[in-house]
Scaffold this motif. Structure first.
Motif, PDB file in Angstrom:
ATOM      1  N   THR A 188     -52.659  27.587  -6.298  1.00  0.00           N
ATOM      2  CA  THR A 188     -53.079  28.840  -5.657  1.00  0.00           C
ATOM      3  C   THR A 188     -53.924  29.715  -6.573  1.00  0.00           C
ATOM      4  O   THR A 188     -54.562  30.652  -6.114  1.00  0.00           O
ATOM      5  N   GLN A 189     -53.883  29.428  -7.870  1.00  0.00           N
ATOM      6  CA  GLN A 189     -54.592  30.257  -8.851  1.00  0.00           C
ATOM      7  C   GLN A 189     -54.076  31.691  -8.829  1.00  0.00           C
ATOM      8  O   GLN A 189     -54.787  32.625  -9.181  1.00  0.00           O
ATOM      9  N   SER A 190     -52.840  31.873  -8.410  1.00  0.00           N
ATOM     10  CA  SER A 190     -52.258  33.208  -8.307  1.00  0.00           C
ATOM     11  C   SER A 190     -50.862  33.191  -8.904  1.00  0.00           C
ATOM     12  O   SER A 190     -49.960  32.556  -8.371  1.00  0.00           O
ATOM     13  N   ARG A 191     -50.712  33.867 -10.023  1.00  0.00           N
ATOM     14  CA  ARG A 191     -49.414  33.929 -10.695  1.00  0.00           C
ATOM     15  C   ARG A 191     -48.929  35.375 -10.701  1.00  0.00           C
ATOM     16  O   ARG A 191     -49.630  36.265 -11.163  1.00  0.00           O
ATOM     17  N   PRO A 192     -47.719  35.627 -10.182  1.00  0.00           N
ATOM     18  CA  PRO A 192     -47.214  37.002 -10.193  1.00  0.00           C
ATOM     19  C   PRO A 192     -46.933  37.461 -11.624  1.00  0.00           C
ATOM     20  O   PRO A 192     -46.620  36.645 -12.492  1.00  0.00           O
ATOM     21  N   ASP A 193     -47.043  38.762 -11.863  1.00  0.00           N
ATOM     22  CA  ASP A 193     -46.761  39.286 -13.194  1.00  0.00           C
ATOM     23  C   ASP A 193     -45.302  39.719 -13.343  1.00  0.00           C
ATOM     24  O   ASP A 193     -44.913  40.254 -14.374  1.00  0.00           O
ATOM     25  N   HIS A 194     -44.504  39.475 -12.287  1.00  0.00           N
ATOM     26  CA  HIS A 194     -43.067  39.739 -12.320  1.00  0.00           C
ATOM     27  C   HIS A 194     -42.394  38.828 -11.289  1.00  0.00           C
ATOM     28  O   HIS A 194     -43.065  38.251 -10.440  1.00  0.00           O
ATOM     29  N   THR A 247     -38.154  31.376   2.562  1.00  0.00           N
ATOM     30  CA  THR A 247     -38.796  30.214   1.953  1.00  0.00           C
ATOM     31  C   THR A 247     -39.871  30.625   0.966  1.00  0.00           C
ATOM     32  O   THR A 247     -39.930  30.132  -0.167  1.00  0.00           O
ATOM     33  N   SER A 248     -40.723  31.546   1.375  1.00  0.00           N
ATOM     34  CA  SER A 248     -41.919  31.834   0.579  1.00  0.00           C
ATOM     35  C   SER A 248     -41.629  32.539  -0.737  1.00  0.00           C
ATOM     36  O   SER A 248     -42.392  32.380  -1.690  1.00  0.00           O
ATOM     37  N   PHE A 249     -40.524  33.284  -0.846  1.00  0.00           N
ATOM     38  CA  PHE A 249     -40.277  33.943  -2.132  1.00  0.00           C
ATOM     39  C   PHE A 249     -40.002  32.912  -3.223  1.00  0.00           C
ATOM     40  O   PHE A 249     -40.357  33.130  -4.391  1.00  0.00           O
ATOM     41  N   ASN A 250     -39.438  31.771  -2.859  1.00  0.00           N
ATOM     42  CA  ASN A 250     -39.246  30.699  -3.854  1.00  0.00           C
ATOM     43  C   ASN A 250     -40.585  30.127  -4.300  1.00  0.00           C
ATOM     44  O   ASN A 250     -40.782  29.841  -5.485  1.00  0.00           O
ATOM     45  N   TRP A 251     -41.502  29.939  -3.359  1.00  0.00           N
ATOM     46  CA  TRP A 251     -42.824  29.426  -3.703  1.00  0.00           C
ATOM     47  C   TRP A 251     -43.557  30.381  -4.628  1.00  0.00           C
ATOM     48  O   TRP A 251     -44.274  29.949  -5.532  1.00  0.00           O
ATOM     49  N   ARG A 252     -43.412  31.676  -4.378  1.00  0.00           N
ATOM     50  CA  ARG A 252     -44.124  32.670  -5.184  1.00  0.00           C
ATOM     51  C   ARG A 252     -43.676  32.659  -6.640  1.00  0.00           C
ATOM     52  O   ARG A 252     -44.392  33.133  -7.517  1.00  0.00           O
ATOM     53  N   ASN A 253     -42.485  32.112  -6.901  1.00  0.00           N
ATOM     54  CA  ASN A 253     -41.949  32.053  -8.259  1.00  0.00           C
ATOM     55  C   ASN A 253     -42.022  30.661  -8.873  1.00  0.00           C
ATOM     56  O   ASN A 253     -41.491  30.429  -9.946  1.00  0.00           O
ATOM     57  N   ASP A 254     -42.709  29.740  -8.239  1.00  0.00           N
ATOM     58  CA  ASP A 254     -42.773  28.339  -8.670  1.00  0.00           C
ATOM     59  C   ASP A 254     -44.074  28.071  -9.422  1.00  0.00           C
ATOM     60  O   ASP A 254     -45.160  28.107  -8.836  1.00  0.00           O
ATOM     61  N   SER A 255     -43.968  27.769 -10.703  1.00  0.00           N
ATOM     62  CA  SER A 255     -45.166  27.554 -11.527  1.00  0.00           C
ATOM     63  C   SER A 255     -45.982  26.351 -11.065  1.00  0.00           C
ATOM     64  O   SER A 255     -47.200  26.322 -11.277  1.00  0.00           O
ATOM     65  N   ASP A 256     -45.358  25.360 -10.443  1.00  0.00           N
ATOM     66  CA  ASP A 256     -46.118  24.224  -9.913  1.00  0.00           C
ATOM     67  C   ASP A 256     -47.054  24.658  -8.793  1.00  0.00           C
ATOM     68  O   ASP A 256     -48.149  24.125  -8.639  1.00  0.00           O
ATOM     69  N   ILE A 257     -46.651  25.612  -8.025  1.00  0.00           N
ATOM     70  CA  ILE A 257     -47.484  26.120  -6.935  1.00  0.00           C
ATOM     71  C   ILE A 257     -48.601  27.006  -7.479  1.00  0.00           C
ATOM     72  O   ILE A 257     -49.713  26.994  -6.966  1.00  0.00           O
ATOM     73  N   TRP A 258     -48.346  27.766  -8.539  1.00  0.00           N
ATOM     74  CA  TRP A 258     -49.389  28.616  -9.127  1.00  0.00           C
ATOM     75  C   TRP A 258     -50.612  27.793  -9.488  1.00  0.00           C
ATOM     76  O   TRP A 258     -51.743  28.274  -9.380  1.00  0.00           O
ATOM     77  N   HIS A 259     -50.384  26.574  -9.927  1.00  0.00           N
ATOM     78  CA  HIS A 259     -51.496  25.693 -10.300  1.00  0.00           C
ATOM     79  C   HIS A 259     -52.482  25.518  -9.133  1.00  0.00           C
ATOM     80  O   HIS A 259     -53.693  25.483  -9.338  1.00  0.00           O
TER      81      HIS A 259
END
Length: 64
Positions: free
Chosen positions: A30-36, A16-28
């Protein structure tokens, strides 16, 4: 009505969580955006390492 509970994080939660880590709506939020892109394998390894660290506690919030 929903049931809500908290349990320790499990390696299987990476499904489940790997999808969240790639979701730009969630980055908003968490203030955390992966660089890849975070793959399932990368997320699963991260969770495995977190679970090995006795100084760190991670939990999943479950809604059913």
């Amino acid at each position: 009505m929903y049931n809500l509970y908290i349990r320790p994080l499990k390696e299987d939660d990476a499904k489940t969580s790997f999808n969240w880590r790639n979701d730009s709506d969630i980055w908003h939020f968490t203030q955390s955006r992966p660089d890849h892109e975070i793959t399932y394998e990368i997320e699963r390894e991260w969770i495995k390492n977190v679970l090995k660290d006795n100084t760190y506690r991670s939990f999943a919030i479950i809604v059913s």
